[in-house]
Structures are given as C-alpha cells and as structure tokens.
Design a protein around this motif. Structure first.
Motif, PDB file in Angstrom:
ATOM      1  N   LEU A 153       0.820  -1.213   0.000  1.00  0.00           N
ATOM      2  CA  LEU A 153       0.000   0.000   0.000  1.00  0.00           C
ATOM      3  C   LEU A 153       0.852   1.261   0.000  1.00  0.00           C
ATOM      4  N   GLU A 154       2.106   1.154   0.443  1.00  0.00           N
ATOM      5  CA  GLU A 154       2.994   2.314   0.412  1.00  0.00           C
ATOM      6  C   GLU A 154       3.394   2.675  -1.014  1.00  0.00           C
ATOM      7  N   ARG A 155       3.375   1.720  -1.930  1.00  0.00           N
ATOM      8  CA  ARG A 155       3.888   1.935  -3.280  1.00  0.00           C
ATOM      9  C   ARG A 155       2.821   1.970  -4.373  1.00  0.00           C
ATOM     10  N   ILE A 156       1.719   1.277  -4.163  1.00  0.00           N
ATOM     11  CA  ILE A 156       0.685   1.212  -5.205  1.00  0.00           C
ATOM     12  C   ILE A 156      -0.661   1.565  -4.592  1.00  0.00           C
ATOM     13  N   SER A 157      -1.645   1.764  -5.452  1.00  0.00           N
ATOM     14  CA  SER A 157      -2.970   2.151  -4.973  1.00  0.00           C
ATOM     15  C   SER A 157      -3.640   0.989  -4.231  1.00  0.00           C
ATOM     16  N   ALA A 158      -4.634   1.335  -3.453  1.00  0.00           N
ATOM     17  CA  ALA A 158      -5.365   0.323  -2.683  1.00  0.00           C
ATOM     18  C   ALA A 158      -6.077  -0.662  -3.611  1.00  0.00           C
ATOM     19  N   VAL A 159      -6.534  -0.202  -4.768  1.00  0.00           N
ATOM     20  CA  VAL A 159      -7.208  -1.080  -5.726  1.00  0.00           C
ATOM     21  C   VAL A 159      -6.244  -2.144  -6.224  1.00  0.00           C
ATOM     22  N   GLU A 160      -5.040  -1.726  -6.620  1.00  0.00           N
ATOM     23  CA  GLU A 160      -4.058  -2.677  -7.125  1.00  0.00           C
ATOM     24  C   GLU A 160      -3.598  -3.633  -6.032  1.00  0.00           C
ATOM     25  N   ALA A 161      -3.363  -3.106  -4.829  1.00  0.00           N
ATOM     26  CA  ALA A 161      -2.912  -3.959  -3.729  1.00  0.00           C
ATOM     27  C   ALA A 161      -3.973  -4.989  -3.357  1.00  0.00           C
ATOM     28  N   SER A 162      -5.223  -4.575  -3.324  1.00  0.00           N
ATOM     29  CA  SER A 162      -6.300  -5.509  -2.991  1.00  0.00           C
ATOM     30  C   SER A 162      -6.465  -6.569  -4.075  1.00  0.00           C
ATOM     31  N   MET A 163      -6.338  -6.154  -5.335  1.00  0.00           N
ATOM     32  CA  MET A 163      -6.451  -7.110  -6.428  1.00  0.00           C
ATOM     33  C   MET A 163      -5.350  -8.165  -6.333  1.00  0.00           C
ATOM     34  N   LEU A 164      -4.131  -7.737  -6.063  1.00  0.00           N
ATOM     35  CA  LEU A 164      -3.028  -8.685  -5.930  1.00  0.00           C
ATOM     36  C   LEU A 164      -3.206  -9.566  -4.702  1.00  0.00           C
ATOM     37  N   ASN A 165      -3.746  -8.994  -3.651  1.00  0.00           N
ATOM     38  CA  ASN A 165      -4.019  -9.757  -2.438  1.00  0.00           C
ATOM     39  C   ASN A 165      -5.005 -10.882  -2.720  1.00  0.00           C
ATOM     40  N   TYR A 166      -5.995 -10.599  -3.542  1.00  0.00           N
ATOM     41  CA  TYR A 166      -7.022 -11.596  -3.822  1.00  0.00           C
ATOM     42  C   TYR A 166      -6.682 -12.487  -5.013  1.00  0.00           C
ATOM     43  N   LEU A 167      -5.402 -12.665  -5.285  1.00  0.00           N
ATOM     44  CA  LEU A 167      -4.956 -13.678  -6.237  1.00  0.00           C
ATOM     45  C   LEU A 167      -4.848 -15.044  -5.571  1.00  0.00           C
ATOM     46  N   PHE A 168      -5.103 -15.093  -4.268  1.00  0.00           N
ATOM     47  CA  PHE A 168      -4.896 -16.366  -3.565  1.00  0.00           C
ATOM     48  C   PHE A 168      -5.754 -17.515  -4.093  1.00  0.00           C
ATOM     49  N   PRO A 169      -6.951 -17.317  -4.645  1.00  0.00           N
ATOM     50  CA  PRO A 169      -7.651 -18.473  -5.228  1.00  0.00           C
ATOM     51  C   PRO A 169      -6.887 -19.104  -6.396  1.00  0.00           C
ATOM     52  N   ILE A 170      -6.190 -18.268  -7.155  1.00  0.00           N
ATOM     53  CA  ILE A 170      -5.377 -18.799  -8.250  1.00  0.00           C
ATOM     54  C   ILE A 170      -4.232 -19.630  -7.689  1.00  0.00           C
ATOM     55  N   PHE A 171      -3.600 -19.122  -6.645  1.00  0.00           N
ATOM     56  CA  PHE A 171      -2.492 -19.856  -6.036  1.00  0.00           C
ATOM     57  C   PHE A 171      -2.973 -21.148  -5.370  1.00  0.00           C
ATOM     58  N   ILE A 172      -4.179 -21.148  -4.864  1.00  0.00           N
ATOM     59  CA  ILE A 172      -4.726 -22.377  -4.276  1.00  0.00           C
ATOM     60  C   ILE A 172      -4.878 -23.438  -5.366  1.00  0.00           C
ATOM     61  N   VAL A 173      -5.370 -23.030  -6.530  1.00  0.00           N
ATOM     62  CA  VAL A 173      -5.502 -23.973  -7.643  1.00  0.00           C
ATOM     63  C   VAL A 173      -4.132 -24.518  -8.035  1.00  0.00           C
ATOM     64  N   LEU A 174      -3.146 -23.634  -8.127  1.00  0.00           N
ATOM     65  CA  LEU A 174      -1.805 -24.062  -8.540  1.00  0.00           C
ATOM     66  C   LEU A 174      -1.122 -24.938  -7.492  1.00  0.00           C
ATOM     67  N   LEU A 175      -1.282 -24.619  -6.224  1.00  0.00           N
ATOM     68  CA  LEU A 175      -0.641 -25.415  -5.173  1.00  0.00           C
ATOM     69  C   LEU A 175      -1.389 -26.718  -4.890  1.00  0.00           C
ATOM     70  N   ALA A 176      -2.639 -26.809  -5.302  1.00  0.00           N
ATOM     71  CA  ALA A 176      -3.388 -28.051  -5.107  1.00  0.00           C
ATOM     72  C   ALA A 176      -2.867 -29.158  -6.016  1.00  0.00           C
ATOM     73  N   ILE A 177      -2.183 -28.792  -7.085  1.00  0.00           N
ATOM     74  CA  ILE A 177      -1.642 -29.788  -8.010  1.00  0.00           C
ATOM     75  C   ILE A 177      -0.556 -30.621  -7.331  1.00  0.00           C
ATOM     76  N   PRO A 178       0.499 -30.003  -6.785  1.00  0.00           N
ATOM     77  CA  PRO A 178       1.520 -30.848  -6.150  1.00  0.00           C
ATOM     78  C   PRO A 178       1.126 -31.360  -4.768  1.00  0.00           C
ATOM     79  N   ILE A 179       0.339 -30.597  -4.036  1.00  0.00           N
ATOM     80  CA  ILE A 179       0.030 -30.977  -2.656  1.00  0.00           C
ATOM     81  C   ILE A 179      -1.071 -32.028  -2.590  1.00  0.00           C
ATOM     82  N   HIS A 180      -2.166 -31.792  -3.297  1.00  0.00           N
ATOM     83  CA  HIS A 180      -3.325 -32.692  -3.224  1.00  0.00           C
ATOM     84  C   HIS A 180      -3.493 -33.552  -4.472  1.00  0.00           C
ATOM     85  N   LYS A 181      -2.524 -33.498  -5.371  1.00  0.00           N
ATOM     86  CA  LYS A 181      -2.543 -34.300  -6.604  1.00  0.00           C
ATOM     87  C   LYS A 181      -3.777 -34.020  -7.465  1.00  0.00           C
ATOM     88  N   GLU A 182      -4.190 -32.763  -7.478  1.00  0.00           N
ATOM     89  CA  GLU A 182      -5.314 -32.355  -8.327  1.00  0.00           C
ATOM     90  C   GLU A 182      -4.907 -32.422  -9.797  1.00  0.00           C
TER      91      GLU A 182
END
Length: 100
Positions: A17-46
């Motif tokens: 938030l010190e470097r970018i707008s709150a909109v951009e920071a929140s959008m990047l923060n809410y990328l976690f569903p994408i990372f869950i999909v990607l990490l489910a492949i090696p962890i849960h063998k999805e």
C-alpha cells in the motif's frame, strides 16, 4: 507457525500500500484463489484440466492488465518491483496461511 504467516501476510499487504494504490494492492491480495488452484496440483494431486488452466491464465492476465493500466505492450518490469511484488507476495502468503 500460522502466526508468522499471518504477520507476513499483513506486513506485505501494508508495504504494498505504500507503493501502489489500494485497488491494485487488494487485487493482488485476492490472487490467492489462483495460487490455491496451482498449489493443489503438487500438494493434493489435483488434475489440471483446460478449464482450470484457462481460469488461471485469465486471472493472471487480468492482474497484468490492471497493473499496466491496459498497456501490456509497454510493460516496464522495473516499475513492478516494489509495490506489486509485495502485493503478489501477500497473495502467496495468504495461500500458505490457508493451507497450513
């Protein structure tokens, strides 16, 4: 251990938030569903089917469009170093916190 991830999650979010707008920071923060999909492949063998691959690609493309303000052709990686990468790290730490 969970407390450490929760602290780092908040730390990276506030630092972004010190470097970018709150909109951009929140959008990047809410990328976690994408990372869950990607990490489910090696962890849960999805299985990664074409719909999941398309969804992940569209999520990252949308994030890139927002960060470059629609001008992907003239992307400047040196401008993405501090704020956006911290927001991106925040999304990743959110996944580690959730999966831990």
């Amino acid at each position: 251990m969970c407390g450490t991830f929760a602290f780092l999650y908040d730390f990276f979010y506030l630092k972004s938030l010190e470097r970018i707008s709150a909109v951009e920071a929140s959008m990047l923060n809410y990328l976690f569903p994408i990372f869950i999909v990607l990490l489910a492949i090696p962890i849960h063998k999805e299985k990664l089917n074409r719909y999941k691959m398309f969804s992940v690609a569209m999520g990252f493309l949308g994030s890139l469009l927002l960060l470059t303000k629609g001008d992907i052709a003239n992307i400047k990686f040196h401008e993405l170093q501090r704020g956006p990468l911290r927001g991106f790290g925040c999304g990743e730490l959110g996944v580690v916190y959730e999966l831990h």
